[in-house]
Scaffold this motif. Sequence first.
Motif, PDB file in Angstrom:
ATOM      1  N   LEU A 125      37.337  41.941  20.142  1.00 25.80           N
ATOM      2  CA  LEU A 125      38.234  43.085  20.290  1.00 25.80           C
ATOM      3  C   LEU A 125      37.469  44.324  19.843  1.00 25.80           C
ATOM      4  N   VAL A 126      36.751  44.911  20.769  1.00 26.09           N
ATOM      5  CA  VAL A 126      35.877  46.052  20.490  1.00 26.09           C
ATOM      6  C   VAL A 126      36.252  47.210  21.418  1.00 26.09           C
ATOM      7  N   PRO A 127      35.927  48.451  21.028  1.00 27.18           N
ATOM      8  CA  PRO A 127      36.277  49.597  21.876  1.00 27.18           C
ATOM      9  C   PRO A 127      35.546  49.565  23.215  1.00 27.18           C
ATOM     10  N   LEU A 128      36.169  50.146  24.227  1.00 29.86           N
ATOM     11  CA  LEU A 128      35.533  50.294  25.527  1.00 29.86           C
ATOM     12  C   LEU A 128      34.301  51.187  25.391  1.00 29.86           C
ATOM     13  N   ALA A 129      33.303  50.905  26.211  1.00 30.41           N
ATOM     14  CA  ALA A 129      32.074  51.700  26.171  1.00 30.41           C
ATOM     15  C   ALA A 129      32.321  53.123  26.646  1.00 30.41           C
ATOM     16  N   GLN A 130      33.274  53.308  27.557  1.00 24.83           N
ATOM     17  CA  GLN A 130      33.604  54.625  28.092  1.00 24.83           C
ATOM     18  C   GLN A 130      35.014  54.588  28.663  1.00 24.83           C
ATOM     19  N   PRO A 131      35.644  55.733  28.853  1.00 25.35           N
ATOM     20  CA  PRO A 131      36.999  55.750  29.428  1.00 25.35           C
ATOM     21  C   PRO A 131      37.006  55.100  30.809  1.00 25.35           C
ATOM     22  N   PRO A 132      38.015  54.318  31.116  1.00 23.04           N
ATOM     23  CA  PRO A 132      38.053  53.621  32.406  1.00 23.04           C
ATOM     24  C   PRO A 132      38.297  54.565  33.572  1.00 23.04           C
ATOM     25  N   ARG A 133      37.696  54.252  34.702  1.00 22.14           N
ATOM     26  CA  ARG A 133      37.943  54.987  35.948  1.00 22.14           C
ATOM     27  C   ARG A 133      38.600  54.098  36.999  1.00 22.14           C
ATOM     28  N   LEU A 134      38.375  52.800  36.895  1.00 19.25           N
ATOM     29  CA  LEU A 134      39.001  51.844  37.798  1.00 19.25           C
ATOM     30  C   LEU A 134      39.757  50.807  36.980  1.00 19.25           C
ATOM     31  N   VAL A 135      41.043  50.688  37.247  1.00 17.75           N
ATOM     32  CA  VAL A 135      41.896  49.745  36.518  1.00 17.75           C
ATOM     33  C   VAL A 135      42.567  48.817  37.523  1.00 17.75           C
ATOM     34  N   ALA A 136      42.504  47.528  37.254  1.00 17.88           N
ATOM     35  CA  ALA A 136      43.110  46.541  38.146  1.00 17.88           C
ATOM     36  C   ALA A 136      44.301  45.862  37.483  1.00 17.88           C
ATOM     37  N   GLY A 137      45.212  45.413  38.313  1.00 22.54           N
ATOM     38  CA  GLY A 137      46.291  44.550  37.867  1.00 22.54           C
ATOM     39  C   GLY A 137      46.184  43.229  38.603  1.00 22.54           C
ATOM     40  N   VAL A 138      46.494  42.119  37.931  1.00 21.83           N
ATOM     41  CA  VAL A 138      46.433  40.805  38.578  1.00 21.83           C
ATOM     42  C   VAL A 138      47.704  40.021  38.297  1.00 21.83           C
ATOM     43  N   ASP A 139      48.036  39.143  39.234  1.00 19.70           N
ATOM     44  CA  ASP A 139      49.194  38.265  39.076  1.00 19.70           C
ATOM     45  C   ASP A 139      49.014  37.070  40.001  1.00 19.70           C
ATOM     46  N   ALA A 140      49.714  36.000  39.694  1.00 22.26           N
ATOM     47  CA  ALA A 140      49.631  34.786  40.510  1.00 22.26           C
ATOM     48  C   ALA A 140      50.996  34.127  40.590  1.00 22.26           C
ATOM     49  N   ILE A 141      51.183  33.349  41.656  1.00 21.32           N
ATOM     50  CA  ILE A 141      52.440  32.627  41.852  1.00 21.32           C
ATOM     51  C   ILE A 141      52.155  31.344  42.618  1.00 21.32           C
ATOM     52  N   CYS A 142      52.876  30.285  42.285  1.00 22.70           N
ATOM     53  CA  CYS A 142      52.717  29.004  42.980  1.00 22.70           C
ATOM     54  C   CYS A 142      53.777  28.853  44.066  1.00 22.70           C
ATOM     55  N   ASP A 143      53.506  27.972  45.011  1.00 20.49           N
ATOM     56  CA  ASP A 143      54.533  27.674  46.009  1.00 20.49           C
ATOM     57  C   ASP A 143      55.616  26.817  45.364  1.00 20.49           C
ATOM     58  N   ARG A 144      56.696  26.610  46.103  1.00 22.84           N
ATOM     59  CA  ARG A 144      57.835  25.905  45.526  1.00 22.84           C
ATOM     60  C   ARG A 144      57.577  24.426  45.303  1.00 22.84           C
ATOM     61  N   GLY A 145      56.547  23.902  45.938  1.00 23.12           N
ATOM     62  CA  GLY A 145      56.179  22.511  45.705  1.00 23.12           C
ATOM     63  C   GLY A 145      55.179  22.342  44.579  1.00 23.12           C
TER      64      GLY A 145
END
Length: 224
Positions: A31-51
Amino acid sequence: MDKTHPDMRNWPTTYQEAVAFQEALRRQVRLVPLAQPPRLVAGVDAICDRGDQRIFGAAALYRYPEMELVEEAGAAGECLFPYRTGLLSFREVPILTAALAQLKGRPDVVLVDGQGIAHPRGLGLATHLGLVADLPTIGVAKSRLVGEGVEPDQAAGSCNALIWKGKQVGLILRTQKGIKPLYISPGHRITLPECLEITLGCVTRYRLPLPVRQADRLSRSLRA
């Protein structure tokens, strides 16, 4: 597309193996500081099928702080691990790693729909993904897995400490006035104050930060 992380040969297949894996891996978390302010930020998520056989992962990349969508990517594959509380990462890390690999741009920070260090063994989905992808990650969870804290004021941006075993592991953060709070915790290679600043910087008119919300929408469309 059908792609998963390449190192799946030694992926845990039982509860006991997964817990042991987490206990070993948690020593690598930084848990260390970022090297520089971010310019690109991503979001991720996942979902399974009903089976519960196939899983779909998505990544949405935004220019920060403008919050302009740059690109999206998705991946599909088989579910490699059953759903177990506290072991979500063994189900979702492979497909989320694959989705991130499809992006042309490399994010400076990834917001993850799940826990960071606010986890019984300090290795939630965001932390595990950060270690595997070697990226700074933030856990943005809709519910609490561990810890105690006072619910924040009703105003947007209000937050209080989330405490687990005498240590602050995150924040209870209200992103919209009068709406249920989120549970924010560092994943890997980032500090808690940076998590708060970036998460709030990604909030528009919704409860969830925009990159995570968009990744959720994309993963659901992939499953449809």
